[in-house]
Scaffold this motif. Sequence first.
Motif, PDB file in Angstrom:
ATOM      1  N   ALA A 116       0.671  -1.288  -0.039  1.00 34.67           N
ATOM      2  CA  ALA A 116      -0.011  -0.075   0.080  1.00 34.67           C
ATOM      3  C   ALA A 116       0.807   1.361   0.054  1.00 34.67           C
ATOM      4  N   ALA A 117       0.393   2.284  -0.806  1.00 35.94           N
ATOM      5  CA  ALA A 117       1.330   3.657  -0.831  1.00 35.94           C
ATOM      6  C   ALA A 117       1.205   4.320   0.484  1.00 35.94           C
ATOM      7  N   ASP A 118       1.922   5.307   0.518  1.00 35.95           N
ATOM      8  CA  ASP A 118       1.830   6.157   1.680  1.00 35.95           C
ATOM      9  C   ASP A 118       0.250   6.955   1.709  1.00 35.95           C
ATOM     10  N   GLN A 119      -0.312   6.846   2.349  1.00 34.52           N
ATOM     11  CA  GLN A 119      -1.776   7.314   2.621  1.00 34.52           C
ATOM     12  C   GLN A 119      -1.711   8.843   2.613  1.00 34.52           C
ATOM     13  N   GLY A 120      -0.785   9.417   3.351  1.00 32.76           N
ATOM     14  CA  GLY A 120      -0.826  10.884   3.379  1.00 32.76           C
ATOM     15  C   GLY A 120      -0.551  11.355   1.906  1.00 32.76           C
ATOM     16  N   LEU A 121       0.311  10.780   1.033  1.00 35.47           N
ATOM     17  CA  LEU A 121       0.655  11.064  -0.206  1.00 35.47           C
ATOM     18  C   LEU A 121      -0.491  10.655  -1.149  1.00 35.47           C
ATOM     19  N   PHE A 122      -0.907   9.442  -1.060  1.00 38.02           N
ATOM     20  CA  PHE A 122      -2.230   9.050  -1.765  1.00 38.02           C
ATOM     21  C   PHE A 122      -3.275  10.099  -1.708  1.00 38.02           C
ATOM     22  N   ALA A 123      -3.621  10.654  -0.396  1.00 37.96           N
ATOM     23  CA  ALA A 123      -4.766  11.673  -0.037  1.00 37.96           C
ATOM     24  C   ALA A 123      -4.426  12.881  -0.896  1.00 37.96           C
ATOM     25  N   LYS A 124      -3.082  13.114  -0.814  1.00 35.87           N
ATOM     26  CA  LYS A 124      -2.591  14.670  -1.305  1.00 35.87           C
ATOM     27  C   LYS A 124      -2.903  14.694  -2.791  1.00 35.87           C
ATOM     28  N   PHE A 125      -2.670  13.433  -3.608  1.00 34.66           N
ATOM     29  CA  PHE A 125      -2.945  13.326  -4.898  1.00 34.66           C
ATOM     30  C   PHE A 125      -4.226  13.378  -5.131  1.00 34.66           C
ATOM     31  N   GLY A 126      -5.154  12.923  -4.227  1.00 38.81           N
ATOM     32  CA  GLY A 126      -6.650  13.219  -4.422  1.00 38.81           C
ATOM     33  C   GLY A 126      -7.061  14.466  -4.261  1.00 38.81           C
ATOM     34  N   GLY A 127      -6.390  15.365  -3.620  1.00 39.27           N
ATOM     35  CA  GLY A 127      -6.676  16.773  -3.407  1.00 39.27           C
ATOM     36  C   GLY A 127      -6.316  17.717  -4.585  1.00 39.27           C
ATOM     37  N   SER A 128      -5.767  18.833  -4.088  1.00 39.58           N
ATOM     38  CA  SER A 128      -5.044  19.756  -5.040  1.00 39.58           C
ATOM     39  C   SER A 128      -3.788  19.932  -5.095  1.00 39.58           C
ATOM     40  N   ALA A 129      -3.022  18.618  -5.141  1.00 40.06           N
ATOM     41  CA  ALA A 129      -1.525  18.746  -5.144  1.00 40.06           C
ATOM     42  C   ALA A 129      -1.067  19.372  -6.311  1.00 40.06           C
ATOM     43  N   GLN A 130      -0.077  20.242  -6.216  1.00 36.23           N
ATOM     44  CA  GLN A 130       0.697  20.863  -7.415  1.00 36.23           C
ATOM     45  C   GLN A 130       1.354  19.646  -7.991  1.00 36.23           C
ATOM     46  N   PRO A 131       1.626  19.825  -9.408  1.00 38.08           N
ATOM     47  CA  PRO A 131       2.368  18.778 -10.266  1.00 38.08           C
ATOM     48  C   PRO A 131       3.767  18.606  -9.680  1.00 38.08           C
ATOM     49  N   PHE A 132       4.341  19.257  -8.915  1.00 41.21           N
ATOM     50  CA  PHE A 132       5.543  19.353  -8.395  1.00 41.21           C
ATOM     51  C   PHE A 132       5.614  19.579  -6.985  1.00 41.21           C
ATOM     52  N   PHE A 133       6.100  18.993  -5.827  1.00 41.77           N
ATOM     53  CA  PHE A 133       6.137  19.440  -4.533  1.00 41.77           C
ATOM     54  C   PHE A 133       7.115  18.792  -3.625  1.00 41.77           C
ATOM     55  N   GLU A 134       7.251  19.305  -2.498  1.00 45.97           N
ATOM     56  CA  GLU A 134       8.128  18.695  -1.469  1.00 45.97           C
ATOM     57  C   GLU A 134       7.461  17.812  -0.496  1.00 45.97           C
ATOM     58  N   TRP A 135       8.073  16.693  -0.347  1.00 42.57           N
ATOM     59  CA  TRP A 135       7.420  15.649   0.540  1.00 42.57           C
ATOM     60  C   TRP A 135       8.530  15.043   1.390  1.00 42.57           C
ATOM     61  N   THR A 136       8.066  14.573   2.811  1.00 44.87           N
ATOM     62  CA  THR A 136       8.961  13.745   3.434  1.00 44.87           C
ATOM     63  C   THR A 136       8.319  12.260   3.387  1.00 44.87           C
ATOM     64  N   THR A 137       9.240  11.291   3.085  1.00 45.55           N
ATOM     65  CA  THR A 137       8.709   9.987   2.831  1.00 45.55           C
ATOM     66  C   THR A 137       8.506   9.212   4.241  1.00 45.55           C
ATOM     67  N   ARG A 138       7.529   8.475   3.968  1.00 43.84           N
ATOM     68  CA  ARG A 138       6.977   7.658   5.344  1.00 43.84           C
ATOM     69  C   ARG A 138       7.964   6.617   6.192  1.00 43.84           C
ATOM     70  N   GLU A 198      11.637   6.240   5.422  1.00 45.15           N
ATOM     71  CA  GLU A 198      13.015   6.828   5.517  1.00 45.15           C
ATOM     72  C   GLU A 198      13.052   8.223   6.477  1.00 45.15           C
ATOM     73  N   GLN A 199      11.765   8.729   6.239  1.00 47.13           N
ATOM     74  CA  GLN A 199      11.861  10.124   6.720  1.00 47.13           C
ATOM     75  C   GLN A 199      12.597  11.143   6.048  1.00 47.13           C
ATOM     76  N   GLN A 200      12.739  10.881   4.807  1.00 47.71           N
ATOM     77  CA  GLN A 200      13.737  11.778   4.144  1.00 47.71           C
ATOM     78  C   GLN A 200      12.876  13.033   3.174  1.00 47.71           C
ATOM     79  N   ARG A 201      13.516  14.062   3.187  1.00 45.84           N
ATOM     80  CA  ARG A 201      13.033  15.234   2.420  1.00 45.84           C
ATOM     81  C   ARG A 201      13.296  15.032   0.824  1.00 45.84           C
ATOM     82  N   MET A 202      11.911  14.707   0.155  1.00 49.99           N
ATOM     83  CA  MET A 202      12.232  14.244  -1.434  1.00 49.99           C
ATOM     84  C   MET A 202      11.589  15.399  -2.015  1.00 49.99           C
ATOM     85  N   PHE A 203      11.767  15.545  -3.249  1.00 53.21           N
ATOM     86  CA  PHE A 203      10.973  16.115  -4.406  1.00 53.21           C
ATOM     87  C   PHE A 203      10.166  15.161  -5.254  1.00 53.21           C
ATOM     88  N   VAL A 204       8.838  15.566  -5.447  1.00 56.07           N
ATOM     89  CA  VAL A 204       7.885  14.868  -6.078  1.00 56.07           C
ATOM     90  C   VAL A 204       7.463  15.272  -7.153  1.00 56.07           C
TER      91      VAL A 204
END
Length: 605
Positions: A235-257, A259-265
């Motif tokens: 299962a994917a990161d539910q927070g990220l999955f919910a963000k895609f279902g909202g009004s997420a920009q095509p390119f944004f910054e995210w902390t992985t579930r 590794e807790q690493q800051r990533m560009f998505v």
Amino acid sequence: MFPARPLPIFVQLLAGMFLIAVLAIALTNLFNFRVTSELVLNRTADSTQESVEQLSAKIDVLLKQYDQASQMIVFDERVQQALRRSAGEGPADPLELRRFMATKIRHISPDILIHLFDRAGNAYSSNESLQFFWRSYDEMSSVTWYGKMERMDGHMLWVYGPAWRDGEIPAIIGGRKLKDPTRLDTLGEQYVVVPVEKINRIIGEIGHRVERKVQVMDSSGNIVYSTEPREIGTAADQGLFAKFGGSAQPFFEWTTREEQQRMFVAHAISEYSGWTTIAYFKPEAVYSDASRLWLHVLLTMAAGIAIALVLVAYFTWTLTQPIRELADGLDRIGRGGIRKIHKPFASREISRLYATYNSMVQQLEEVVERLSEQQISAQRAELVALKAQFRPHFLYNSLNLIYWTIEDGRPEEAQEMTLALSELLRYSVRPSGELVALGEDLAQLDRYLLLQRWRYGNRFTISIEVEEGLERWRVIRLMLQPLVENAFRHGLEQTSVPDWHIRLRIRAENGTMLCTVEDNGVGLTPEALQQLEERIRSGAGTLENGGGIGLSNLHRQIQAYFGPSYGLRLAPSPLGGLAVILTMPLYDAELPWAPTTQQGGDDIA
């Protein structure tokens, strides 16, 4: 206590200029580094977003091909008849149906599976090596996404799911309800099974600039594909999955579930399958070029500061040494030792300073000479103006007009013309060196135009445009009348055009008053225009027969008052005749002035 000794200008300039150079170099490099970093990030974001969209589009193309191929098979008449027969007459021949589907699918892709369930729960499969994971209809109906497939009304639902090929493997599963095309009742279900490895080839074809991780997520939030195989089927990161279902920009910054690493998505959502294609990349992968640039920036700053120190010291010395010598020379002047200093200098400004020092006496002599010439020019202009204030023909015509007006029995009009002519004469014989308000000279022009109106009637029209507020500024007395009189004398009276028109415009521009008089008279050829302008500037451009204040006299009088930058210019007029342009500085706005009510010019249209 002794006062502090002031620092030499050399030390002050050296310290100040060096500090400015260091700050300029540092700020410039820091600004360039920041701008470059932003450009690198934006470029990476754009290229990654483009590649993600391309990847999503290619996956859609692949799924659509499988969708279309499966529709061609299941809507074939033999498959439709087999499904209808299984509903009413017992199951269809599985061997015949499997052979048919295997033959059809072989032309598309031999390693995919077409699996059918009829309404009775009988299963038919196109492939023996790749098998459907769920063996019976009852097992299939308990899968979490089965209800969603039922609600799609015959459209294909693509999800992640397992398949069996010498063991469980990850696969892409497409499922739909099959309906009779004629009666629209349900005939069964169709499933398309594609191994996930089919996507590997597509993802490998999309190039990328920076190291990244790619995931493909189905509409239920399960990871269909990942460049890290251990994530496939989870299962994917539910927070990220919910963000895609909202009004997420095509390119944004995210902390992985995990590794807790800051990533560009960067992500793209398919309109066909509802899948989300995602690319993750680390900031250090983006800024690696910028980090190398920062090292170059530091080296450049150090080298620039060293070079700046040497150059600042040199140029400071070349600037202060001549100033010191000039101060010594001025000190000698105080002791009576006046002499010129002739030395070559590298700085143009220092050379100009010494040239100014050397030519100081000569400039004073030239100023005195120029003032004398201006005074002589003003006196000559005054003599010319006093001797020839009016053209004889104009005075003769005016008196003759008054005479015939009396003879016609119109004494009131004759009185008005006589008063206007007397006011015209009184204004003209005032000292020519006196400056008057522009409004006063406009009133004089009104009197002149009143006489011309009685002479010519409605044959001519004149438009006067004066910028608001200019009436109080000083001008040379009798500035406007000669310009308009020249338009009548040499422009309109020489033309055969029945309707005469004069346009007078006065405005201010950059501290200068511009007065333009135009007519629709005969005009001049370019050669004649150039010759007349040269005669005006040389002093030979007065009007013929010695009559009136010529344009040349007016030009010389303006230059005598205000300098050689002002005077008269000639140009062709858009009206068809000649345009005379007078320029003079805006002068003495504090002169009191009250408008005088006159008949004539203001109502001439």
